[in-house]
Design a protein around this motif. Structure first.
Motif, mmCIF file in Angstrom:
data_model
loop_
_atom_site.group_PDB
_atom_site.id
_atom_site.type_symbol
_atom_site.label_atom_id
_atom_site.label_comp_id
_atom_site.label_asym_id
_atom_site.label_seq_id
_atom_site.Cartn_x
_atom_site.Cartn_y
_atom_site.Cartn_z
ATOM 1 N N ALA A 357 0.998 -1.180 -0.043
ATOM 2 C CA ALA A 357 -0.077 -0.038 -0.307
ATOM 3 C C ALA A 357 0.708 1.196 0.097
ATOM 4 O O ALA A 357 0.464 2.236 -0.439
ATOM 5 C CB ALA A 357 -1.157 0.010 1.197
ATOM 6 N N LEU A 358 1.927 1.253 0.625
ATOM 7 C CA LEU A 358 2.983 2.195 0.700
ATOM 8 C C LEU A 358 3.832 2.436 -0.425
ATOM 9 O O LEU A 358 4.667 3.427 -0.604
ATOM 10 C CB LEU A 358 3.806 2.191 1.905
ATOM 11 N N SER A 359 3.757 1.280 -1.248
ATOM 12 C CA SER A 359 4.907 1.223 -2.400
ATOM 13 C C SER A 359 4.427 2.590 -3.470
ATOM 14 O O SER A 359 3.386 3.058 -3.578
ATOM 15 C CB SER A 359 4.725 0.162 -3.329
ATOM 16 N N ARG A 360 5.557 2.966 -3.940
ATOM 17 C CA ARG A 360 5.656 4.368 -4.671
ATOM 18 C C ARG A 360 5.709 4.067 -6.264
ATOM 19 O O ARG A 360 5.277 4.870 -6.950
ATOM 20 C CB ARG A 360 6.792 5.387 -4.369
ATOM 21 N N VAL A 361 6.109 2.718 -6.485
ATOM 22 C CA VAL A 361 5.948 2.357 -7.824
ATOM 23 C C VAL A 361 5.025 1.230 -8.293
ATOM 24 O O VAL A 361 5.152 0.416 -7.334
ATOM 25 C CB VAL A 361 7.559 1.999 -8.373
ATOM 26 N N ASP A 362 4.169 1.173 -9.215
ATOM 27 C CA ASP A 362 3.395 0.190 -9.349
ATOM 28 C C ASP A 362 2.492 -0.172 -8.220
ATOM 29 O O ASP A 362 2.347 -1.522 -8.204
ATOM 30 C CB ASP A 362 4.121 -0.985 -10.073
ATOM 31 N N LYS A 363 1.684 0.647 -7.621
ATOM 32 C CA LYS A 363 1.226 0.455 -6.347
ATOM 33 C C LYS A 363 0.089 -0.479 -6.603
ATOM 34 O O LYS A 363 -0.268 -1.253 -5.793
ATOM 35 C CB LYS A 363 0.822 1.729 -5.564
ATOM 36 N N THR A 364 -0.740 -0.171 -7.438
ATOM 37 C CA THR A 364 -2.050 -1.041 -7.638
ATOM 38 C C THR A 364 -1.556 -2.496 -8.199
ATOM 39 O O THR A 364 -2.097 -3.344 -7.615
ATOM 40 C CB THR A 364 -2.942 -0.442 -9.048
ATOM 41 N N GLU A 365 -0.654 -2.554 -9.180
ATOM 42 C CA GLU A 365 -0.037 -3.908 -9.506
ATOM 43 C C GLU A 365 0.314 -4.754 -8.447
ATOM 44 O O GLU A 365 -0.015 -5.907 -8.247
ATOM 45 C CB GLU A 365 0.801 -3.811 -10.675
ATOM 46 N N VAL A 366 1.293 -4.079 -7.685
ATOM 47 C CA VAL A 366 1.925 -4.637 -6.522
ATOM 48 C C VAL A 366 0.896 -5.137 -5.403
ATOM 49 O O VAL A 366 0.726 -6.173 -4.990
ATOM 50 C CB VAL A 366 2.951 -3.710 -5.767
ATOM 51 N N PHE A 367 0.024 -4.353 -5.005
ATOM 52 C CA PHE A 367 -0.815 -4.617 -4.082
ATOM 53 C C PHE A 367 -1.631 -5.720 -4.442
ATOM 54 O O PHE A 367 -2.057 -6.589 -3.672
ATOM 55 C CB PHE A 367 -1.689 -3.390 -3.449
ATOM 56 N N THR A 368 -2.457 -5.562 -5.666
ATOM 57 C CA THR A 368 -3.172 -6.592 -6.274
ATOM 58 C C THR A 368 -2.792 -7.860 -6.417
ATOM 59 O O THR A 368 -3.298 -8.997 -6.015
ATOM 60 C CB THR A 368 -4.001 -6.256 -7.491
ATOM 61 N N LYS A 369 -1.415 -8.090 -6.787
ATOM 62 C CA LYS A 369 -0.884 -9.072 -6.765
ATOM 63 C C LYS A 369 -0.569 -9.588 -5.431
ATOM 64 O O LYS A 369 -0.780 -11.013 -5.229
ATOM 65 C CB LYS A 369 0.683 -8.894 -7.594
ATOM 66 N N LEU A 370 -0.314 -9.233 -4.516
ATOM 67 C CA LEU A 370 -0.119 -9.566 -3.084
ATOM 68 C C LEU A 370 -1.219 -10.245 -2.387
ATOM 69 O O LEU A 370 -1.336 -11.098 -1.678
ATOM 70 C CB LEU A 370 0.546 -8.600 -2.320
ATOM 71 N N PHE A 386 -7.974 -6.000 5.616
ATOM 72 C CA PHE A 386 -9.039 -5.244 5.111
ATOM 73 C C PHE A 386 -8.573 -3.908 5.380
ATOM 74 O O PHE A 386 -8.940 -2.684 4.634
ATOM 75 C CB PHE A 386 -10.346 -5.558 5.599
ATOM 76 N N ARG A 387 -8.163 -3.379 6.369
ATOM 77 C CA ARG A 387 -7.579 -1.986 6.523
ATOM 78 C C ARG A 387 -6.671 -1.665 5.755
ATOM 79 O O ARG A 387 -6.519 -0.454 5.170
ATOM 80 C CB ARG A 387 -7.031 -1.941 8.103
ATOM 81 N N SER A 388 -5.684 -2.345 5.388
ATOM 82 C CA SER A 388 -4.789 -2.077 4.383
ATOM 83 C C SER A 388 -5.217 -1.929 3.103
ATOM 84 O O SER A 388 -4.934 -1.095 2.360
ATOM 85 C CB SER A 388 -3.607 -3.066 4.304
ATOM 86 N N LEU A 389 -6.212 -2.849 2.833
ATOM 87 C CA LEU A 389 -7.116 -2.995 1.422
ATOM 88 C C LEU A 389 -7.807 -1.480 1.385
ATOM 89 O O LEU A 389 -7.524 -0.742 0.251
ATOM 90 C CB LEU A 389 -8.170 -3.760 1.560
ATOM 91 N N ILE A 390 -8.465 -0.829 2.299
ATOM 92 C CA ILE A 390 -9.226 0.277 2.460
ATOM 93 C C ILE A 390 -8.099 1.486 2.177
ATOM 94 O O ILE A 390 -8.264 2.445 1.572
ATOM 95 C CB ILE A 390 -9.996 0.527 3.743
ATOM 96 N N ASP A 391 -7.130 1.274 2.986
ATOM 97 C CA ASP A 391 -5.985 2.244 2.941
ATOM 98 C C ASP A 391 -5.473 2.538 1.470
ATOM 99 O O ASP A 391 -5.249 3.503 0.900
ATOM 100 C CB ASP A 391 -4.878 2.048 3.905
ATOM 101 N N PHE A 392 -5.301 1.449 0.914
ATOM 102 C CA PHE A 392 -4.698 1.056 -0.481
ATOM 103 C C PHE A 392 -5.811 1.767 -1.593
ATOM 104 O O PHE A 392 -5.360 2.591 -2.276
ATOM 105 C CB PHE A 392 -4.733 -0.082 -0.882
ATOM 106 N N CYS A 393 -7.026 1.621 -1.287
ATOM 107 C CA CYS A 393 -8.072 2.086 -1.989
ATOM 108 C C CYS A 393 -8.185 3.944 -2.231
ATOM 109 O O CYS A 393 -8.172 4.633 -3.244
ATOM 110 C CB CYS A 393 -9.462 1.796 -1.813
#
Length: 715
Positions: A357-370, A386-393
């Motif tokens: 969620a804190l990644s600065r590069v390819d955040k969506t791809e990285v989080f979705t894959k994880l 789910f808290r991390s998922l909400i934060d990612f969104c």
């Protein structure tokens, strides 16, 4: 609907006294509540260098004889108060005029154990001791009282504090008498009311110095170091790292050989006593000091050898590296865990999701894959996932999806998952950061009707947002609501309120200095010491959340006016802030100011400037700083130093390398070849050096061999 599942989920607040916080913001509309009846004064709040304390209330103090910690009577009665006031003024005048010996003579002539009740006002006894130390450090000077003699008087009067004890111990060590330093430590221990105070923040420096004295004595007497004996003498669990000791001025004054021997001995004690699975170790991992975190990770790996760390320890390191913006390192820790066949549970998966969620590069791809890999591995996500998922969104600009996730949880569609306080705060924070204030207010009201109790984090989010929007009346109202709910403010609360003072001052055209000082006093009442640590945290908060560099500069000036001595982190924060705002000259001014306050210009500070100069194609300036770093006897370039400047040489002038850039690269590589012992190339440097070689840079043979062998040793 968003808070419907909060029925019966009231979060208990920590009980506080019936007294109410006064924020001291009458100029900005925050009304006053009842003041605390207790008075913060004297050494109780002054154990850290430069603490600001409120002048004590002396009404009726003469009715009851007061005693120091060793039973001796303080001066009391009207004559005693008047004498104490006169003494304070005489010593204060002498110190202001720069006549330390006169101040010491007055103290010596009029000393009795009771005078400290007067001298402790606004830390005069601390100023006197600092002046005595400074006088002793001047060659050819002769003092009326040596710092050690002054310390003995302080000890007798119950006014000795940790950093003073540390200075005396390290002076003994520097003068070749470590046994006397240990004796000083024992005397100080006997003066403490309880052994538990040894581990307090105010006594940490003294305890570390006592360990230094123990190791120095072992070296002098040619005796083996016993970790068991050392920790019986100094019963602490927080054994210092080398860079932590280098923040202590008196330790830096030891000669290079002594420092090296002592640091090696302390490292032995640290490794012998290290329990990587202990709660103390895990909670001590710093998420705001990445270099220190990296050193502690290497220590942990060295401790366990080839066995690998427990999963909980890996998870904690992953989380801390992610929070410190070293996301790449967080993934490297994960890979190390997998390589050692440690089966990841939801604990480590959650830490990795946070990194994603804190990644600065390819955040969506990285989080979705994880997330997909976690579910595929059979690990079921929990509330923290789910808290991390909400934060990612929210971080990817998808608030509707974040709220949909929250709705699903509240509707019971995610089996076994409930809305936690942290999750709810994450939603509020996300809405507020996106400017959806009305939605956040509505969600908070709905939660309150269902029994939800906000905590200090909740209130801080709203205070911050209202202030950023210039809605000071709303900020005032939420502060009053917080007070009424008996929720104690923290350093973030005061950062927000100080931000409000600065903004209002600029708007209304008044000087904010007195109000800031009033807030410092209020912080003391709330148990938050007003010292270099807390003010640095506020400066950092102002520049990160409000992009307000002028307020940071003003706070630093106030800090100096109140005689609060900045530390290495203060300067690091200021330099970082100025560079982010593109003001290199201001950053350089702070850097050059460091020695005046006894703060070493360490490698991290050099790296901050070298990185900025290299990135902004000012390679000549980066090279000047590099040579200054190499020339210093207290600093050495590390992998970051070399990477920053060599990368600047490679990318200089938009990719077209100039003759000057290659010449600078050659000089830097030549210095690299002379590194003694083991050198950590990291991951970027081995990729960068061949690129420079292809452009004509001369790479010394020893560096080439080290890279070919994939070792970290430069012969």
């Amino acid at each position: 609907m968003l808070a419907q599942r909060f029925v019966g989920r009231r979060i208990a607040n920590v009980a506080v006294s019936s007294s109410r916080l006064e924020l001291g913001l009458s100029r900005v509309g925050v009304s006053s509540h009842r003041r605390y009846q207790s008075v913060v004064a004297g050494a109780a709040d002054s154990q850290d260098t430069g603490s600001v304390v409120e002048e004590p209330v002396t009404k009726n103090i003469d009715k009851v004889p007061k005693k120091s910690s060793n039973g001796k009577h303080f001066a009391n009665g009207k004559n005693g108060n008047r004498q104490g006031q006169n003494l304070y003024q005489k010593i204060d005048r002498a110190l202001i005029s720069g006549n330390t010996n006169e101040a010491l003579r007055i103290f010596k002539d009029e000393y009795n154990p009771g005078i400290f009740k007067s001298l402790e006002r606004r830390g005069l006894h601390l100023r006197l001791f600092r002046a005595a130390l400074k006088l002793k450090s001047k060659k050819g000077s002769k003092a009326v009282m040596e710092p050690k003699e002054l310390f003995q008087k302080y000890l007798e009067g119950g006014a000795a504090v940790g950093w003073i004890t540390s200075a005396v111990i390290l002076t003994d060590v520097r003068e070749g008498n470590p046994a006397l330093g240990l004796q000083t430590w024992v005397e100080y221990l006997e003066n403490l009311n309880t052994i538990g105070l040894v581990t307090s923040e105010g006594n940490k420096e003294a305890a570390w110095s006592a360990l230094v004295a123990y190791v120095a004595n072992c070296v002098k007497e040619k005796q083996p170091i016993s970790t068991e004996l050392a920790l019986k003498l100094v019963p602490i669990k927080d054994i210092p790292l080398g860079r932590q000791l280098m923040d202590i001025e008196e330790f830096r004054r030891l000669n290079h050989t002594s420092r090296k021997e002592i640091l090696e001995g302390l490292q032995q004690i640290r490794m012998d006593s290290l329990d990587v699975s202990s709660l103390e170790f895990l909670t001590s991992l710093p998420s705001d000091r990445p270099l220190e975190l990296e050193a502690m990770y290497k220590e942990a790996l060295a401790k366990v050898g080839d066995n690998g760390l427990p999963e909980s320890v890996y998870a904690r390191f992953i989380s801390c590296f992610a929070e410190s913006t070293r996301v790449k390192d967080a993934f490297e820790v994960w890979n190390h865990m997998i390589e050692h066949e440690v089966e990841p549970t939801i604990l480590s998966w959650n830490s990795l999701l946070r990194a994603g969620a804190l990644s600065r590069v390819d955040k969506t791809e990285v989080f979705t894959k994880l997330w997909g890999e976690m579910v595929e591995s059979g690990v079921k996500p929990n509330s923290e996932s789910f808290r991390s998922l909400i934060d990612f969104c929210f971080r990817t600009g998808k608030p509707e999806q974040a709220l949909q996730v929250l709705d699903r949880i509240q509707e019971g569609k995610e089996e076994g998952v409930t809305v936690t306080l942290t999750m709810f705060n994450t939603v509020l924070d996300g809405l507020l950061r996106l400017g959806k204030v009305t939605e956040a207010e509505g969600l908070l009201r709905e939660g309150l009707t269902q029994g939800y109790s906000p905590n200090v984090v909740t209130y801080n989010y709203f205070i911050r947002s209202y202030i950023q929007l210039g809605q000071f009346e709303k900020a005032n109202a939420i502060v009053q609501e917080m007070i009424a709910a008996n929720v104690r403010p923290d350093i973030s609360t005061y950062t927000n309120i100080i931000d409000s003072v600065f903004k209002q001052a600029r708007k209304q055209g008044f000087d904010p200095q007195q109000q800031i000082y009033d807030l410092f006093v209020e912080m003391g009442r709330e148990g938050i010491k007003t010292n270099a640590i807390s003010i640095t945290a506020i400066i950092s908060g102002l520049t990160k959340t409000s992009n307000d560099i002028e307020s940071a500069r003003t706070l630093f000036r106030i800090m100096l006016e109140k005689k609060i001595t900045p530390n290495a982190r203060t300067f690091g924060t200021l330099i970082d802030s100025e560079l982010k705002f593109g003001d290199y000259q201001h950053a350089l001014d702070y850097f050059n100011m460091m020695p005046k306050f006894g703060v070493p210009q360490g490698t991290p500070a050099f790296n901050q400037l070298i990185h900025w100069a290299s990135y902004n194609k000012r390679v000549t300036e980066a090279h000047r700083l590099f040579k200054q770093l190499v020339k210093s006897t207290r600093t050495n370039p590390n992998k970051f130093t070399y990477t920053f400047i060599l990368n600047g040489c490679y990318k200089n002038d938009g990719g077209s390398q100039t003759v000057e850039s290659i010449a600078i690269a050659n000089d830097v590589l030549k210095t690299l070849s002379k590194q003694e012992g083991y050198f950590d190339f990291g991951t970027d440097l081995p990729k960068l050096i061949p690129k420079l070689a292809a452009l004509g840079a001369t790479v010394p043979e020893s560096v080439v061999q080290a890279l070919e062998k994939k070792t970290t040793r430069v012969e």
